[in-house]
Write an enzyme that holds these catalytic residues in place. Structure first.
Site, PDB file in Angstrom:
ATOM      1  N   ASP A  26       0.793  -1.248   0.000  1.00 48.41           N
ATOM      2  CA  ASP A  26       0.000   0.000   0.000  1.00 48.41           C
ATOM      3  C   ASP A  26       0.826   1.299   0.000  1.00 48.41           C
ATOM      4  OD1 ASP A  26      -1.884  -1.956   0.244  1.00 48.41           O
ATOM      5  OD2 ASP A  26      -2.745  -1.253   2.119  1.00 48.41           O
TER       6      ASP A  26
ATOM      7  N   LYS B   8      -6.493  -4.958  -3.125  1.00 47.29           N
ATOM      8  CA  LYS B   8      -7.150  -5.597  -1.971  1.00 47.29           C
ATOM      9  C   LYS B   8      -8.189  -4.651  -1.379  1.00 47.29           C
ATOM     10  CE  LYS B   8      -3.434  -4.369   1.319  1.00 47.29           C
ATOM     11  NZ  LYS B   8      -4.209  -3.574   2.251  1.00 47.29           N
TER      12      LYS B   8
ATOM     13  N   CYS C  23      -2.191  -2.339   7.856  1.00 50.76           N
ATOM     14  CA  CYS C  23      -2.136  -3.304   6.739  1.00 50.76           C
ATOM     15  C   CYS C  23      -0.914  -4.214   6.800  1.00 50.76           C
ATOM     16  CB  CYS C  23      -2.225  -2.562   5.414  1.00 50.76           C
ATOM     17  SG  CYS C  23      -3.879  -1.861   5.185  1.00 50.76           S
TER      18      CYS C  23
HETATM   19  C1  C5J Z   1      -3.157   0.708   5.466  1.00 54.40           C
HETATM   20  C2  C5J Z   1      -4.904   2.001   6.513  1.00 54.40           C
HETATM   21  N1  C5J Z   1      -2.633   0.451   4.285  1.00 54.40           N
HETATM   22  N2  C5J Z   1      -4.149   2.377   7.529  1.00 54.40           N
HETATM   23  N3  C5J Z   1      -4.400   1.283   5.491  1.00 54.40           N
HETATM   24  O1  C5J Z   1      -2.541   0.480   6.497  1.00 54.40           O
HETATM   25  O2  C5J Z   1      -6.066   2.326   6.463  1.00 54.40           O
END
Ligand code: C5J
Length: 222
Positions: free
Chosen positions: A24, A125, A158
């Site tokens: 991400d 995802k 995540c």
């Molecule tokens: C991730 C989030 N990628 N913190 N998303 O950690 O919402």
């Protein structure tokens, strides 16, 4: 076999059975003005990971090892977004970089410095974990991967969810402290401690220079 100084103890890996997971690293989370910052978060806590991760990608690519990028996001009609997540706000709304965490929008994509190259996997995802409702398991099976080097954001959300999912599926995970980031320094520290605690309850923790050095040494021996 390459080995890396890690917590709670040395991590060894067969490069042919190890994939790099980049979680991400999206503009919505990392750029000033993005979704993350609009929530009052300090984006610099995440963007500091870009430089070490870029160096790691260069080394990983030079060794021709598998790289899997993930992106958190949803279909434009948000049909894959649970009502509970939608109700918390943000998702699908107009942000500085397009509709927030919606596939195809500028903010949903990966920052320029870490853009995936041809031949690298990009897994979209809908959840926090990279295994839930994705093709990640199939990709890893096909690659015959047994170990994961895990990077990306955010450490306690995540990254943690994915590492926990990976553990339950039998993968050994090495999490790189300088290549994962949290908006909250306390969560970064504790998040990493939780992984390596109790003899490595979820995996190992090291830094990227150690992995780059181990890779370089293994390449020299070839
Ligand atoms: C991730 C989030 N990628 N913190 N998303 O950690 O919402």
């Amino acid at each position: 076999m390459p080995s890396v100084d890690a917590l709670p103890h040395t991590f060894t890996f067969d490069p042919d059975k190890t994939a790099l997971l980049v979680i991400d690293m999206q503009r919505d989370f990392l750029l000033p003005g993005g979704f993350g910052e609009s929530l009052g978060n300090d984006f610099a806590q995440l963007s500091r990971t870009i430089e070490p991760l870029s160096a790691l990608l260069t080394a990983w690519r030079a060794a021709s090892l598998p790289i899997i990028h993930t992106r958190e996001g949803h279909l434009p009609d948000l049909s894959d977004c649970p009502p509970s997540k939608l109700a918390r706000g943000g998702i699908g709304e107009q942000g500085a970089f397009g509709r927030i965490l919606v596939r195809g929008e500028y903010g949903h994509d990966i920052v320029d410095e870490l853009a995936p190259l041809d031949g690298e996997f990009v897994v979209d995802k809908p959840g926090k974990g990279a295994f839930y409702a994705t093709e990640l398991s199939d990709i890893l099976d096909k690659l015959q991967v047994q170990k994961l080097v895990v990077t990306g954001v955010t450490t306690e959300v995540c990254v943690h969810t994915t590492v926990r999912e990976a553990n339950d599926r039998g993968y050994d995970c090495l999490v790189l402290s300088d290549c994962v980031g949290s908006y909250f320094p306390e969560f970064q520290r504790v998040g990493l401690e939780m992984i390596a605690a109790q003899g490595g309850i979820f995996g190992w923790v090291a830094d990227s220079p150690s992995v780059i050095a181990a890779l370089a040494a293994s390449q020299e021996q070839k």
